[in-house]
Each structure stands twice: as C-alpha cells, then as structure tokens.
Write a protein that holds these residues in place. Structure first.
Motif, PDB file in Angstrom:
ATOM      1  N   VAL A 218      -0.960  -0.499  -4.000  1.00  0.00           N
ATOM      2  CA  VAL A 218      -0.192  -0.070  -4.994  1.00  0.00           C
ATOM      3  C   VAL A 218      -0.338  -1.066  -6.222  1.00  0.00           C
ATOM      4  O   VAL A 218      -0.261  -2.196  -6.305  1.00  0.00           O
ATOM      5  N   ASN A 219      -0.865  -0.370  -7.428  1.00  0.00           N
ATOM      6  CA  ASN A 219      -1.361  -1.407  -8.628  1.00  0.00           C
ATOM      7  C   ASN A 219      -1.024  -0.375  -9.772  1.00  0.00           C
ATOM      8  O   ASN A 219      -0.216   0.714  -9.551  1.00  0.00           O
ATOM      9  N   SER A 220      -1.264  -0.834 -10.960  1.00  0.00           N
ATOM     10  CA  SER A 220      -1.116  -0.178 -12.269  1.00  0.00           C
ATOM     11  C   SER A 220      -1.992   1.407 -12.308  1.00  0.00           C
ATOM     12  O   SER A 220      -1.457   1.973 -13.099  1.00  0.00           O
ATOM     13  N   PHE A 221      -2.886   1.425 -11.359  1.00  0.00           N
ATOM     14  CA  PHE A 221      -3.636   2.719 -11.568  1.00  0.00           C
ATOM     15  C   PHE A 221      -3.215   3.710 -10.579  1.00  0.00           C
ATOM     16  O   PHE A 221      -3.913   4.824 -10.374  1.00  0.00           O
ATOM     17  N   LEU A 222      -2.289   3.372  -9.718  1.00  0.00           N
ATOM     18  CA  LEU A 222      -2.065   4.119  -8.703  1.00  0.00           C
ATOM     19  C   LEU A 222      -1.659   5.752  -9.045  1.00  0.00           C
ATOM     20  O   LEU A 222      -2.157   6.653  -8.429  1.00  0.00           O
TER      21      LEU A 222
ATOM     22  N   TRP B  55       0.700  -1.298   0.009  1.00  0.00           N
ATOM     23  CA  TRP B  55      -0.149  -0.093   0.072  1.00  0.00           C
ATOM     24  C   TRP B  55       0.922   1.261   0.246  1.00  0.00           C
ATOM     25  O   TRP B  55       1.942   1.320   0.578  1.00  0.00           O
ATOM     26  N   SER B  56       0.434   2.259  -0.542  1.00  0.00           N
ATOM     27  CA  SER B  56       0.899   3.652  -0.455  1.00  0.00           C
ATOM     28  C   SER B  56       0.284   4.634   0.307  1.00  0.00           C
ATOM     29  O   SER B  56      -0.868   4.647   0.603  1.00  0.00           O
ATOM     30  N   GLU B  57       1.125   5.187   1.361  1.00  0.00           N
ATOM     31  CA  GLU B  57       0.481   6.125   2.373  1.00  0.00           C
ATOM     32  C   GLU B  57       0.602   7.476   1.646  1.00  0.00           C
ATOM     33  O   GLU B  57       1.447   7.887   1.180  1.00  0.00           O
ATOM     34  N   LEU B  58      -0.622   7.839   1.543  1.00  0.00           N
ATOM     35  CA  LEU B  58      -0.892   9.391   0.840  1.00  0.00           C
ATOM     36  C   LEU B  58      -0.931  10.393   1.920  1.00  0.00           C
ATOM     37  O   LEU B  58      -1.882  10.277   2.650  1.00  0.00           O
TER      38      LEU B  58
END
Length: 312
Positions: free
Chosen positions: A70-74, A3-6
């Motif tokens: 975290v995926n291709s659409f991030l 996961w990405s923390e925004l």
C-alpha cells in the motif's frame, strides 16, 4: 507495512499469462484457488494442498491472488495490471468474469499464510518437489528430489503444465544430453533436466525476476555448474546443438520460435512444449508440422496439453 490483496476472478486458461503479468509488476506471494482442488484426492504422505476451505473458492473459474504494498503508486499499479490483463483478449484468451478486487491485509498475515498451499508432492514416476521450508524423507530408493523456493512470484512446480513437461523429460531425455529450457521461470524444468541426466542445461527467460529465481534454485539444488542461466528473448541469437528443447509457456509464444527450435536441435532431437490450452492445440501442432517436426505424442492433464515433437 500494509499490503493489499489483489484477487482476480478468471479462468484456468488465463492462469499462466496473468501470473506472468503479476510478477512482472512486482506482486508477491502468488496463490491460485481452483475449485477443482476441492474434488481431487490428496495423499496423506505428500500433497500440494491440504485442509481446504470450500468457502474460499469460486463456484466457477479460479481466483488468482497476489499482494501489493500500500503506497502512493498502488492505484497506478492496479490500473496497469487491469490494462495488461484486458490486452490478453487480443490473443483470444478467455478471461471469464475478469473481476478484480482489493482488500487490505497485514504483512505478517500474507508472509506465512500462502505457504500453507505448498507441501512436498510427487509429480512424476521419479521426481518429488519439496518447498525449502518443508522437511521430507524419500519413500522410494529411486526418488529424485527437487528443492524449490517459490520466492515472491513462482509456484512450486506442481501445475499440470509443469507436470506434463517433467513427465516428458523423464521419457525422452537421455544421459549426457544438452537441454535448452525456454522460459525457465522458477527453473524447475532446468533442474529436473539436470537431475535426470542432462550434461548441460541452458536456461533462458526474458524476465530478470525469473532469471534470478532460476539461478537461486539451481544453487539450492547444487546444480549451478550444470545450469547456465541467461536473460534472453526466447531463442533469439542462440546457436546451440541441443538434444532436447523444453518450453512451458503460452501456445501463442511457442509458435513464434518453432523455426529457431528446429535450428538449435540436433537431428533426432526432441522439442517438448507445454502450457497449451485445449483450443490452442491445433495451432501449435500445425506450426510444428509445417516446420518439419514429427509429432511423437500428445498428452493431456485437466485442460492442458503437452506436445512432444521430433526433428526428423
């Protein structure tokens, strides 16, 4: 899963609209880090936050943190969020530094870490809100308990705008009243209304995530028979004789349905509005008065305003 923390560095004024943008784009585990929390006294018997680390807070403004898979659409999702936040300037919302950063975390870290921010908290004379994972024993005989699951997008109802709304409901809602909750979010105001004596509550929100959350929390509190939840844009096509209408959303949105609120209120009914930042107070007050509402009282908590108006 990664996961990405925004992390968005912004202002108190922008918390509500940015939070809405984030949950509409599917962000998870929303957390607000406000340096004012470091200065508040937190009771040992109950409190919203505890063991705060000053290093995690900005010197000015607030951090809003949420989590994206975290995926291709991030990249596209982040760009969409940035654009939506920048568009808030069209509504004269102060975004402050408006700095956005991304960092990677693992699922097991965020899935439990954000829960440390939520503890049982007494937010008004009678009402205490507890997150579902916490055990709590009432300390007063007349204490009213709301059990809330903030899920992936909502807090536990302890933001000043929610507190102001519930305090107004305690004062102006009478047993057997019919209540409309416009922009129900997690459903906390609908639940509070039912627990405070409302016979029937109609909860509306345009966002299907909010509609599901309100329905879930109504069931959690065994109030799903009293609270009717529906996806709807403000009060469009609503024709109900209500004693109280409550709405905790942006000032710019409130002024859009003042006429519809008037039409759906019984004579003598109350329109409780919150989510109003200090410099938008006059905007809402003027619109209410031009419709014929009488301002009964205005209350303030931190930088936020609530207005109680009566149809006379």
């Amino acid at each position: 899963m990664k996961w990405s923390e925004l992390c968005i560095h912004t202002t108190n004024e922008a918390i509500e609209p940015i939070s809405n943008i984030l949950h509409e784009t599917g962000a998870s585990g929303l957390v607000i880090e406000d340096p004012m929390d470091l200065e508040r006294e937190h009771p040992t018997t109950f409190g919203e936050v505890f063991e705060l680390n000053p290093d995690e807070y900005p010197e000015e403004g607030v951090y809003i943190k949420a989590y994206l898979p975290v995926n291709s659409f991030l990249g596209e999702t982040v760009d969409e969020i940035k654009q939506a936040i920048n568009n808030l300037m069209l509504y004269d919302i102060d975004l402050g530094r408006n700095h956005i950063s991304l960092s990677e975390v693992h699922e097991e870290e965020w899935a439990t870490a954000w829960k440390k921010y939520y503890k049982p908290v007494k937010i008004s004379k009678h009402i205490t809100i507890i997150p579902t994972w916490e055990e709590y024993t009432p300390v007063d005989t007349d204490e009213v308990i709301i059990e809330l699951d903030p899920g992936m997008a909502f807090g536990t109802g302890t933001h000043p705008t929610t507190v102001l709304s519930i305090q107004a409901l305690e004062q102006f809602l009478a047993d057997g009243n019919t209540v409309i909750d416009v922009g129900s979010g997690s459903g906390v105001l609908s639940i509070a209304s039912a627990l405070l004596g409302a016979r029937q509550v109609y909860a509306y929100d345009l966002d299907d995530v909010a509609v599901k959350s309100t329905g879930l929390n109504a069931k959690l509190n065994k109030l799903d028979q009293q609270i009717q939840v529906k996806q709807n844009n403000l009060l469009d096509n609503v024709n109900i004789e209500a004693d109280v209408i409550v709405s905790n959303i942006l000032a710019e949105i409130i002024v859009r349905f003042v006429k519809e609120a008037w039409n759906n209120l019984k004579p003598g009914g109350y329109f409780i509005t919150s989510g109003i930042i200090q410099n938008k107070k006059q905007l809402v007050k003027t619109e209410l008065e031009s419709q014929g509402f009488q301002i009964v009282e205005m209350n303030e908590m931190e930088e936020w305003i609530s207005i109680v108006a009566q149809k006379v």
